[in-house]
Design a protein around this motif. Structure first.
Motif, PDB file in Angstrom:
ATOM      1  N   LEU A 166      -3.024  16.680  -0.784  1.00 38.29           N
ATOM      2  CA  LEU A 166      -4.102  17.626  -1.019  1.00 38.29           C
ATOM      3  C   LEU A 166      -4.458  18.275   0.317  1.00 38.29           C
ATOM      4  O   LEU A 166      -4.807  17.592   1.257  1.00 38.29           O
TER       5      LEU A 166
ATOM      6  N   VAL B 131       0.847  -1.187   0.000  1.00 40.69           N
ATOM      7  CA  VAL B 131       0.000   0.000   0.000  1.00 40.69           C
ATOM      8  C   VAL B 131       0.882   1.237   0.000  1.00 40.69           C
ATOM      9  O   VAL B 131       1.797   1.350   0.807  1.00 40.69           O
ATOM     10  N   THR B 132       0.648   2.072  -0.935  1.00 40.95           N
ATOM     11  CA  THR B 132       1.400   3.335  -0.939  1.00 40.95           C
ATOM     12  C   THR B 132       0.444   4.468  -0.613  1.00 40.95           C
ATOM     13  O   THR B 132      -0.763   4.348  -0.787  1.00 40.95           O
ATOM     14  N   ILE B 133       0.999   5.544  -0.138  1.00 36.09           N
ATOM     15  CA  ILE B 133       0.167   6.704   0.174  1.00 36.09           C
ATOM     16  C   ILE B 133      -0.358   7.278  -1.136  1.00 36.09           C
ATOM     17  O   ILE B 133       0.380   7.426  -2.103  1.00 36.09           O
ATOM     18  N   ALA B 134      -1.629   7.569  -1.148  1.00 37.41           N
ATOM     19  CA  ALA B 134      -2.250   8.064  -2.377  1.00 37.41           C
ATOM     20  C   ALA B 134      -1.577   9.347  -2.849  1.00 37.41           C
ATOM     21  O   ALA B 134      -1.106  10.143  -2.050  1.00 37.41           O
ATOM     22  N   LYS B 135      -1.565   9.498  -4.159  1.00 35.52           N
ATOM     23  CA  LYS B 135      -0.920  10.685  -4.744  1.00 35.52           C
ATOM     24  C   LYS B 135      -1.551  11.968  -4.230  1.00 35.52           C
ATOM     25  O   LYS B 135      -0.888  12.973  -4.041  1.00 35.52           O
ATOM     26  N   GLU B 136      -2.853  11.906  -4.018  1.00 35.58           N
ATOM     27  CA  GLU B 136      -3.539  13.152  -3.666  1.00 35.58           C
ATOM     28  C   GLU B 136      -3.617  13.361  -2.157  1.00 35.58           C
ATOM     29  O   GLU B 136      -4.289  14.257  -1.692  1.00 35.58           O
ATOM     30  N   VAL B 137      -2.899  12.537  -1.434  1.00 32.54           N
ATOM     31  CA  VAL B 137      -3.007  12.650   0.010  1.00 32.54           C
ATOM     32  C   VAL B 137      -2.503  13.996   0.513  1.00 32.54           C
ATOM     33  O   VAL B 137      -2.986  14.541   1.483  1.00 32.54           O
TER      34      VAL B 137
ATOM     35  N   VAL C  88     -19.383  21.653   5.022  1.00 29.39           N
ATOM     36  CA  VAL C  88     -18.262  22.045   5.856  1.00 29.39           C
ATOM     37  C   VAL C  88     -18.482  23.496   6.215  1.00 29.39           C
ATOM     38  O   VAL C  88     -18.397  24.365   5.378  1.00 29.39           O
TER      39      VAL C  88
ATOM     40  N   GLN D   3      -5.963  19.483   3.336  1.00 29.91           N
ATOM     41  CA  GLN D   3      -7.291  19.333   3.909  1.00 29.91           C
ATOM     42  C   GLN D   3      -7.890  20.681   4.250  1.00 29.91           C
ATOM     43  O   GLN D   3      -9.087  20.850   4.262  1.00 29.91           O
ATOM     44  N   ALA D   4      -7.016  21.651   4.501  1.00 27.41           N
ATOM     45  CA  ALA D   4      -7.533  22.972   4.834  1.00 27.41           C
ATOM     46  C   ALA D   4      -8.311  23.552   3.666  1.00 27.41           C
ATOM     47  O   ALA D   4      -9.196  24.369   3.842  1.00 27.41           O
ATOM     48  N   GLU D   5      -7.996  23.102   2.458  1.00 31.27           N
ATOM     49  CA  GLU D   5      -8.657  23.671   1.289  1.00 31.27           C
ATOM     50  C   GLU D   5      -9.936  22.929   0.940  1.00 31.27           C
ATOM     51  O   GLU D   5     -10.733  23.405   0.169  1.00 31.27           O
ATOM     52  N   VAL D   6     -10.053  21.741   1.473  1.00 34.49           N
ATOM     53  CA  VAL D   6     -11.213  20.940   1.092  1.00 34.49           C
ATOM     54  C   VAL D   6     -12.402  21.369   1.930  1.00 34.49           C
ATOM     55  O   VAL D   6     -12.503  21.061   3.090  1.00 34.49           O
ATOM     56  N   GLN D   7     -13.260  22.139   1.330  1.00 35.03           N
ATOM     57  CA  GLN D   7     -14.435  22.555   2.061  1.00 35.03           C
ATOM     58  C   GLN D   7     -15.617  22.379   1.156  1.00 35.03           C
ATOM     59  O   GLN D   7     -15.598  22.769   0.007  1.00 35.03           O
ATOM     60  N   LEU D   8     -16.650  21.797   1.677  1.00 33.22           N
ATOM     61  CA  LEU D   8     -17.810  21.513   0.869  1.00 33.22           C
ATOM     62  C   LEU D   8     -18.872  22.543   1.190  1.00 33.22           C
ATOM     63  O   LEU D   8     -19.214  22.741   2.333  1.00 33.22           O
TER      64      LEU D   8
END
Lengths: 303, 389
Positions: free
Chosen positions: A10, A2-8, A21, A12-17
């Motif tokens: 990303l 298992v490798t860490i996802a490429k977009e990990v 959120v 989190q501070a920017e991810v707002q729904l």
């Protein structure tokens, strides 16, 4: 493997729904106010006058007596501070004691310094319930600040109220805030009703001619009409507890005694959780509470 | 093929390799797919690129103070239970930039943080977690409603606060195929069965000679995504299978949390001697609050650069177990571990009802598994029940 996802990475501070959120970023936005005057009250307290930075900038809603604002110093931090007055032109008056990083920075700010203001927050003193009643106002130390705007209202509209007793306590004569104003109240003369302003200090100095002791000792020995009285108290919690109990013994109802509580606050709109006192968010449900609501809670240690 | 909206409300069989197609379809539709992934020695909720990222064949052993991944003897995609991560990691991230201010001479200007709106799809949401998501939404809703109505001086809530939001994450629910020893959702009525609230609900079926999923399509957008799959008509026994599986997961839960009148229960026990007993074990480490899917407390950090020219405000998760959580000048109001554990438990299970109209506990059991000393709230409540002092 298992490798860490490429977009990990990303952020989190920017991810707002949208809508889900709650950024609450807008609720945390301070409005820029300028310090237009700075007055030293005592050795460790300062009163700042704050006006909107410029005519274009937005203005916080006009606070009512007992409400508070969140004051921000650039790069230092933000604290809740009660509003102690409003100038005729709408300028805000805040009295601050030097106790921590932010309050020291506020006290040290100069005329022209830009301060961030959010507010007004909280439930104020029960002004509507005060009309035609006798008032007992009790302030311990800087607890006078959240009561100042209320007392000015009472002085201005004296005829709206029955007897008025104001008891003010401080540690030493040098620690009495707003002394000149207190002395001016003591000189006021009204035709009808009692208007009694009493001052007491814990420790006197050579020049002190007034009373010495705890502020609760200034309370009247008896009340002629406790059912028509209302008490408004602000000061250290232990003082407020004792004062409220004394007032109950004088015949006041628990629901006619109001206290102003102090808690750690980060958001001031019931979301950060810091100010909780059992079921209450002190920022939103208070800071002014009737004794009826909080008596049992204040009696529990470390609640 | 019938029209897409005809799929809503129906249940189909899909082959076990549907997960790859699900992730791809969601990504093609503009969603970031997020789901369980093995990271180090635990399962976390991370971005998924393909079904290869799912922790297939892994299970876990959990108990008070214990979480261990173990290899399963089969190739189940969802043969594990909850890890430390909950969806709040994505819905209410630990660190959020709130605003930035720039100094210009004596003055400064503030600008709200630019937030990029991303569409997220959560894959493998359990019933208890859906309940937790709704509880966190309600906390924010109540804060917004009550801070707009000033001077109410009342904690009374309107009967129903809507938790519907304009753009909710796409939710792919998952019926649990097993319970961990720490699970107690059945006793707090948040699971293991789904009521509603997801776009799709998956049930993994794995037996000696068969491996497939049952997919229940609950919304239009769920139908739109599912229309890309090879949907096989389910048989009558499939729905019965879901019921049996849910019932079996429910029956296998040994821990329970039942408090008949929680507000009254805790208000009578604020001075209970058992708080001292818990405090003697509790490390005040805050793990329980960080893994709790409903704990919402936050703090703000005001920072500035070296030249004090740019200042920022960040929001960050906080915990009532931190000493400075209740700090006011002169000291912390809750200076003892006793008072901090009491604050957490009485809030979570008691005063939460008065503030938000429900319990703050969904029975996920994370706080039991991730407590380094294995404090178990279901057991503590039993001790507190024994006497009022």
């Amino acid at each position: 493997m298992v490798t860490i996802a490429k977009e990990v990475n990303l952020s989190q501070a920017e991810v707002q729904l949208k809508g889900v959120v709650a950024g609450a970023g807008d609720q945390y936005l301070p409005v820029a106010y300028s310090v237009t005057s700075r007055k030293r009250e005592t050795a460790d307290t300062v009163t700042l006058t704050l006006k909107p930075k410029d005519s274009r900038s937005s203005v916080c809603p006009r606070p009512r007596p007992g409400q508070f604002n969140m004051l921000y110093v650039f790069g230092v931090g933000e604290i809740p501070v009660s509003v102690c007055g409003i100038e005729p032109d709408g300028a805000l008056l805040h009295t601050i004691r030097r106790v921590g990083a932010v309050s020291v920075a506020l006290c040290d700010s100069k005329v022209g310094t830009v301060i961030g203001v959010r507010g007004a927050y909280g439930v104020g003193w029960p002004v509507a319930r005060m009309r035609q009643r006798s008032l007992i106002i009790l302030a311990g130390g800087l607890g006078l600040a959240p009561l100042l705007m209320l007392i000015r209202h009472v002085v201005r509209c004296r005829s709206d109220f029955a007897d008025i007793t104001i008891c003010i306590g401080a540690r030493t004569p040098q620690d009495v805030p707003f002394l000149r104003e207190i002395l001016s109240w003591q000189r006021l003369k009204y035709d009808a009703g009692l208007f009694d302003v009493r001052l007491i200090v814990d420790r006197a100095d050579r020049d002190w001619r007034g009373e010495v002791g705890v502020v609760t000792s200034l309370l009247p020995r008896s009340l002629t009409a406790p059912e028509c009285s209302l008490a408004l108290i602000c000061g250290p919690e232990v003082m407020m507890r004792h004062a409220a109990s004394d007032l109950v013994r004088l015949g006041l109802s628990h629901c006619d005694i109001y206290l102003s509580l102090e808690r750690n606050m980060k958001c001031a709109f019931g979301l950060c959780g810091h100010c909780q006192l059992n079921r209450y968010f002190v920022c939103r449900d208070g800071p002014i509470f009737s004794f009826e609501k909080v008596e049992s809670l204040l009696n529990v240690k470390d609640l | 093929m019938s029209s897409v909206s005809d799929l809503v409300g129906r249940c189909f069989r899909v082959s076990s390799d549907v997960l790859g197609l699900l992730i791809r379809t969601l990504r093609d539709d503009g969603y970031i797919a997020i789901g369980p992934r093995k990271v180090g020695e635990s399962i976390q909720l991370e971005v998924l690129d393909s079904a290869e990222d799912l922790p297939r064949g892994w299970g876990d052993q959990q108990d008070a103070g214990t979480y261990r991944l173990v290899r399963r003897s089969d190739a189940a995609y969802f043969g594990f239970n909850l890890g430390a991560d909950s969806w709040k990691k994505w819905l209410d991230p630990n660190r959020k930039l709130l605003w930035r201010a720039k100094r210009e001479g004596e003055s400064w200007e503030v600008e709200q943080a630019h937030t990029q709106v991303r569409r997220m799809a959560f894959i493998g949401v359990r019933a208890c977690e859906l309940a937790a998501i709704k509880i966190q939404l309600r906390v924010r809703e109540v804060s917004r409603l009550q801070s707009n109505s000033t001077d109410t001086n009342s904690s009374a809530l309107s009967a129903e606060v809507s938790v519907e939001a304009p753009e909710e994450p796409f939710l792919v629910g998952l019926n649990c195929s097993q319970a961990a020893a720490t699970c107690f959702c059945a006793s707090v009525h948040t699971g293991p069965a789904f009521a509603s609230g997801c776009d799709l609900v998956l049930t993994e079926v794995l037996n000696d000679d068969d491996h497939y999923f049952l997919i229940q399509i609950l919304t239009k957008r769920g139908a739109r995504i599912s229309s890309q799959f090879e949907l096989q008509t389910s048989i009558a026994d499939d729905l019965a299978h879901i019921d049996r599986q849910v019932a079996q997961v429910s029956d296998s839960q040994s821990r329970q949390l039942n408090i008949s009148n929680p507000v009254d229960f805790f208000s009578r026990r604020l001075e209970h001697s058992h708080w001292d007993d818990v405090a003697a074990r509790c490390l005040s480490c805050a793990n329980c609050t960080l893994v709790c899917p409903t704990c919402f407390c936050s703090t703000v950090e005001d920072t500035s650069d070296v030249q004090n020219a740019v200042a920022e405000r960040w929001s960050r998760w906080d915990s009532c177990f931190n000493l400075d959580f209740s700090f006011i000048h002169g000291g912390s109001l809750r200076s003892s571990t006793r008072s901090r554990y009491r604050q957490w438990l009485t809030h979570k299970l008691g005063t939460w009802h008065e503030q938000f109209g429900s319990s703050g506990c969904v029975g996920c059991g994370r706080c039991i598994a991730w407590c380094p000393v294995g404090i178990d709230l279901t057991a503590e409540v039993k001790y507190l029940s024994q006497a009022t002092r």
